[in-house]
Every structure is written in C-alpha cells, then in structure tokens.
Scaffold this motif. Structure first.
Motif, mmCIF file in Angstrom:
data_model
loop_
_atom_site.group_PDB
_atom_site.id
_atom_site.type_symbol
_atom_site.label_atom_id
_atom_site.label_comp_id
_atom_site.label_asym_id
_atom_site.label_seq_id
_atom_site.Cartn_x
_atom_site.Cartn_y
_atom_site.Cartn_z
ATOM 1 N N THR A 157 0.826 -1.208 0.000
ATOM 2 C CA THR A 157 0.000 0.000 0.000
ATOM 3 C C THR A 157 0.864 1.264 0.000
ATOM 4 N N ALA A 158 1.928 1.244 0.798
ATOM 5 C CA ALA A 158 2.837 2.392 0.826
ATOM 6 C C ALA A 158 3.488 2.595 -0.536
ATOM 7 N N GLY A 159 3.796 1.511 -1.228
ATOM 8 C CA GLY A 159 4.347 1.623 -2.573
ATOM 9 C C GLY A 159 3.372 2.285 -3.531
ATOM 10 N N THR A 160 2.086 1.947 -3.398
ATOM 11 C CA THR A 160 1.057 2.576 -4.230
ATOM 12 C C THR A 160 0.996 4.079 -3.979
ATOM 13 N N ALA A 161 0.994 4.473 -2.699
ATOM 14 C CA ALA A 161 0.949 5.897 -2.352
ATOM 15 C C ALA A 161 2.180 6.630 -2.877
ATOM 16 N N LEU A 162 3.333 5.976 -2.791
ATOM 17 C CA LEU A 162 4.571 6.607 -3.257
ATOM 18 C C LEU A 162 4.566 6.780 -4.775
ATOM 19 N N ILE A 163 4.013 5.802 -5.494
ATOM 20 C CA ILE A 163 3.918 5.916 -6.954
ATOM 21 C C ILE A 163 3.025 7.103 -7.331
ATOM 22 N N MET A 164 1.893 7.262 -6.646
ATOM 23 C CA MET A 164 1.010 8.390 -6.932
ATOM 24 C C MET A 164 1.722 9.708 -6.669
ATOM 25 N N TYR A 165 2.497 9.770 -5.601
ATOM 26 C CA TYR A 165 3.233 10.991 -5.269
ATOM 27 C C TYR A 165 4.287 11.300 -6.334
ATOM 28 N N MET A 166 4.995 10.271 -6.792
ATOM 29 C CA MET A 166 6.009 10.481 -7.822
ATOM 30 C C MET A 166 5.361 10.905 -9.141
ATOM 31 N N GLY A 167 4.190 10.331 -9.455
ATOM 32 C CA GLY A 167 3.484 10.740 -10.659
ATOM 33 C C GLY A 167 3.085 12.201 -10.611
ATOM 34 N N GLU A 168 2.620 12.667 -9.460
ATOM 35 C CA GLU A 168 2.242 14.074 -9.315
ATOM 36 C C GLU A 168 3.462 14.984 -9.417
ATOM 37 N N LEU A 169 4.608 14.528 -8.906
ATOM 38 C CA LEU A 169 5.833 15.325 -9.013
ATOM 39 C C LEU A 169 6.242 15.503 -10.472
ATOM 40 N N ILE A 170 6.114 14.426 -11.268
ATOM 41 C CA ILE A 170 6.450 14.535 -12.693
ATOM 42 C C ILE A 170 5.494 15.498 -13.397
ATOM 43 N N THR A 171 4.187 15.366 -13.096
ATOM 44 C CA THR A 171 3.206 16.247 -13.733
ATOM 45 C C THR A 171 3.464 17.707 -13.386
ATOM 46 N N LYS A 172 3.863 17.958 -12.143
ATOM 47 C CA LYS A 172 4.049 19.330 -11.678
ATOM 48 C C LYS A 172 5.396 19.917 -12.099
ATOM 49 N N ASN A 173 6.454 19.138 -11.967
ATOM 50 C CA ASN A 173 7.798 19.682 -12.173
ATOM 51 C C ASN A 173 8.537 19.084 -13.364
ATOM 52 N N GLY A 174 7.989 18.026 -13.956
ATOM 53 C CA GLY A 174 8.672 17.347 -15.050
ATOM 54 C C GLY A 174 7.987 17.562 -16.382
ATOM 55 N N VAL A 175 8.062 16.532 -17.219
ATOM 56 C CA VAL A 175 7.502 16.581 -18.574
ATOM 57 C C VAL A 175 6.447 15.494 -18.719
ATOM 58 N N GLY A 176 5.266 15.866 -19.230
ATOM 59 C CA GLY A 176 4.225 14.891 -19.501
ATOM 60 C C GLY A 176 3.358 14.594 -18.292
ATOM 61 N N ASN A 177 2.406 13.678 -18.500
ATOM 62 C CA ASN A 177 1.542 13.222 -17.418
ATOM 63 C C ASN A 177 2.288 12.188 -16.585
ATOM 64 N N GLY A 178 2.410 12.446 -15.286
ATOM 65 C CA GLY A 178 3.253 11.611 -14.434
ATOM 66 C C GLY A 178 2.855 10.155 -14.409
ATOM 67 N N ILE A 179 1.563 9.868 -14.212
ATOM 68 C CA ILE A 179 1.102 8.483 -14.132
ATOM 69 C C ILE A 179 1.349 7.762 -15.456
ATOM 70 N N SER A 180 1.085 8.434 -16.576
ATOM 71 C CA SER A 180 1.333 7.824 -17.888
ATOM 72 C C SER A 180 2.817 7.561 -18.109
ATOM 73 N N ILE A 181 3.663 8.478 -17.655
ATOM 74 C CA ILE A 181 5.109 8.297 -17.816
ATOM 75 C C ILE A 181 5.590 7.086 -17.020
ATOM 76 N N LEU A 182 5.104 6.923 -15.783
ATOM 77 C CA LEU A 182 5.506 5.769 -14.969
ATOM 78 C C LEU A 182 4.991 4.468 -15.571
ATOM 79 N N LEU A 183 3.769 4.499 -16.105
ATOM 80 C CA LEU A 183 3.239 3.318 -16.795
ATOM 81 C C LEU A 183 4.087 3.008 -18.022
ATOM 82 N N PHE A 184 4.482 4.034 -18.746
ATOM 83 C CA PHE A 184 5.362 3.894 -19.902
ATOM 84 C C PHE A 184 6.688 3.250 -19.501
ATOM 85 N N ALA A 185 7.271 3.741 -18.398
ATOM 86 C CA ALA A 185 8.560 3.208 -17.943
ATOM 87 C C ALA A 185 8.442 1.738 -17.547
#
Length: 427
Positions: A157-185
């Motif tokens: 469960t903690a891993g799930t929460a951390l993935i959501m947090y990392m996805g939001e960081l990419i969306t806010k400070n990185g390039v592209g949609n964070g969740i889609s980028i992590l799914l892509f990776a």
C-alpha cells in the motif's frame, strides 16, 4: 521525436524538467527492484511464468515485472487508474461533484484530485491484500502470522501511495503526465523480456521463423498505424461574419474546428485494461477451487477467452465515447461560435449547429474506437488462436500505450518549445 528532445535539451528550463523526470523514473525503477520481505521470490517468478498471457500477466507487464518479483511497487499505477475511473464516473452521475468541478474551477479540481488519491490508497490496500492472499494460498510466504501479513500488505500500500506521489511530481515539475510516464517506464522495462521470450520460443521450436517475423512486422505496423491515426483529424469549416466596432472592422475570416480521430489517446485502453484486471484481483482474494462454478466464471476473464476479448472491446468503445463527451461539449462550442459571430456554412447558429457537431463528433469517435479496438483486440485474438504467442499478444496493448504516451509527451515538449521560441509578428 529525437529532434524535439535535442531542441528541448538546449533550453535550460526544459533540460531541468527532463532531468527531473529521468530521476523520478530511475527512483521508480529502483523501487521496482526492491522486494517485499518474507516472500519466496524464486517460486513466485516460476509461478508467474505459468501465468504468461493471462490478465495477471498483463498486470505484471504494467508493473514492470514488479508483481512477479513482489517488489514494493508491485501494485503499480493500477489502483490510481481505477480510482480515476470511479471518480470521473461519479462526477458525471453525482451533481454535487459536477458542480464542484464546474463552479469552483481550479480549487474544485484540487478537491477532486485529493479524493482520487485517497481512493487510490484504499484500492491499493485492497489490491495489496488480495495479492497477499494469493501468495499465502500458494505457500509463497515464509511467515503467515498476522503481523507479518500486515507488514507485507502495508508495504504494498505504501508503494502505491509513493507511486502516486512520484506521478504528481512529474506532472508538476517534469515533462508529460506523471502516471502515464511511470506506466510507460514499467512497460518499456519489460520489452527485453518479451523479446527474449520470443527468441526462446523460436529456439525451442514453439514458434516458426515465419510467425516470429510476422509478429515483428505486425508490431511495426501497429506503431505506424498509431502515429498516423494520432495525427488524423476532421476539420469542420468555420466562417466569421464581418462586424464593425467603432471605426474598425472585425471578422470575415475563415478557420476550422479540428476534431481528432483519436482525441482520447490511450486512455480508453488503459482504463479498459484496468477494469478487466478487477476480476483477477477478486480471484486472488477468493482463490476458487479448480472445477468449481466460481473458477468457471473467473476463467471467462482469461485474456484468451472470447468473452474477455468482446468485453474488452466494448469497454474501449464505452471509454472512447465517455472521454469524447468530457473533452467536447457541442452546446458550449455552438454558443461560443454564436457569441463571436461564427457559424458553420450551411447550418444556422444555435441548435442546428449543436446537432451537426454532435453527429460529426459521434462519427469521428466511432472511427477512433474502431482503431483502438483493432490495435488492442487483434493481438489478443492471435494469442487465443496460438497459445504459445499469448505472452507476445499482450504486447499489442503495451505497444499502443507506449507509442501513445510517447507521442503525447513529445507534443507537450513541442508546445513548450513553441511558447519559448515565439518571436512575435515584427521579427
């Protein structure tokens, strides 16, 4: 695509965003390699080898192999995607949520995002518990007492929460949609394993060279097809009437209203695959006996079963129309055209324009849904006809997601480059 990345790299601000995104992806892949304690990884990998081509196998591809290694990111982005589906459907069904988005604007959208995150954590807890039950029923856990079970489930469960947090960081400070980028990776990381499995099938005689070459050609054709359809659009001509304001005359120019054939991108595929993974999650919790009625019902949701393929295609159609309805509001478009003195030649402003745009949108969305269904469904049919290609068949959905996310990310980079390189009309 390569030229766009090179141009973005020479812009300091975009270079920082690219590096930031790469670091988050690196951390995601690192977390996808850290196993959860008390689990027999070797036996679990052997167990997942026997599940290649099933829905659990597809979930394993989405997680970048995290499920087969029981890593802290084993649940991947699936809980968050399922939470997004539920919240978006509830937003349409519940007037209070719809008013929150429409009237409160950005503040309302932040509230919806927070609700989605909380629901994603809850679904991650449920999915983590279901996976724990699957591990325990197959004797893959060394310690099965309550406290060790809590540690395993809470880690997932903690891993799930951390993935959501990392996805939001990419969306806010990185390039592209964070969740889609992590799914892509996650999917790209499984590419070498899929290629090696195909090579191993050729060596063992399970697949002929002709079939293997056909699979490669079809994969390349899918990539070309996806790129072509992603750029295809129907352009509805718009004419603006001339009007005089003070001493100046405005309007009189012609333009067009673009409606993309695949306006929703890969989201219908991602949402349909996530929905179809729910029966597998329930099956992990129930663990039905072989030959029972429950086992027969769950077998219907095997990726090689015709029922699964038909339902998968229907879900793709449903989410294609759902996303088209969210992105395009024909009534609002017609009203805006009327306010600005615009009209579609041959149609009166108001209701006739709305009806025409609705019909055009329905036809274009239907073509886009057929395209997505062909690309995602045909590999599943191939896997159903040839069981040895079942694992490779899941690559059709994976290729579509990878290419779609890559195209959307490149478009975002191009738009940001255009904003930064705009020099005005005088230069």
């Amino acid at each position: 695509m390569i030229e766009t990345l090179k141009a973005a790299w020479h812009v300091p601000e975009l270079r920082k965003k690219l590096i930031y995104t790469a670091v988050i992806i690196l951390l995601f892949r690192l977390g996808s390699s850290i196993p959860v304690p008390y689990i027999d990884i070797a036996q679990l990998s052997a167990y997942f080898d026997s599940l290649s081509g099933t829905t659990l196998g597809l979930m394993n591809v989405f997680s970048g192999g995290g499920l087969s290694r029981a890593t802290i990111f084993a649940m991947s982005v699936t809980p968050y995607i399922n939470a997004s589906i539920i919240i978006q459907l509830l937003t349409v069904a519940i007037p209070a949520l719809e008013r929150m988005v429409r009237e409160e604007g950005e503040a309302g959208q932040k509230k919806i995002s927070a609700i989605t995150r909380y629901l994603g954590v809850v679904l991650g807890l449920v999915q983590g518990y279901a996976f724990y039950l699957l591990l325990r029923s197959n004797n893959l856990i060394a310690e099965t007492d309550f406290w060790h079970g809590c540690i395993i489930v809470l880690t997932f469960t903690a891993g799930t929460a951390l993935i959501m947090y990392m996805g939001e960081l990419i969306t806010k400070n990185g390039v592209g949609n964070g969740i889609s980028i992590l799914l892509f990776a996650g999917i790209v990381s499984r590419g070498p394993a899929m290629v090696s499995s195909l090579v191993e099938l050729i060596r063992n005689g399970g697949v002929s060279w002709f079939i293997a070459a056909l699979v490669v050609i079809v994969s390349l054709a899918i990539v070309v097809f996806v790129v072509f359809i992603s750029d295809a659009e129907r352009r509805i001509p718009i004419q603006y009437a001339k009007r005089v304001v003070g001493r100046k005359m405005y309007g009189g120019q012609s333009t067009h209203l673009p409606i993309k054939v695949n306006a929703s991108g890969v989201m219908p595929i991602i949402f349909a695959a996530s929905i179809m993974s729910l029966p597998s999650t329930i099956e992990m919790m129930v663990n039905p006996k072989s030959g029972s009625i429950a086992d027969a019902i769950f077998n219907l949701f095997s990726s090689s079963n015709p029922f699964y393929i038909v339902l998968y295609v229907l879900l793709i159609f449903m989410f294609s129309y759902f996303y088209a309805a969210i992105q395009f509001n024909p009534i609002e478009i017609a009203n805006n055209l009327k306010k600005n003195g615009g009209f579609i030649p041959g149609f009166r402003p108001g209701r006739p324009t709305t009806e025409f745009i609705t019909k055009a949108l329905g036809k274009v969305t239907f073509l886009g849904a057929i395209f997505l269904s062909i690309v995602a469904g045909v590999p599943l049919v191939v896997g159903a006809l040839n069981s040895s290609l079942s694992n490779v068949a899941l690559g059709g959905t994976s290729v579509l997601i990878v290419v779609g996310v890559a195209l959307e990310t490149v478009r975002q980079l191009e738009s940001q480059l255009m904003m930064r390189n705009y020099k005005g009309f005088l230069e």
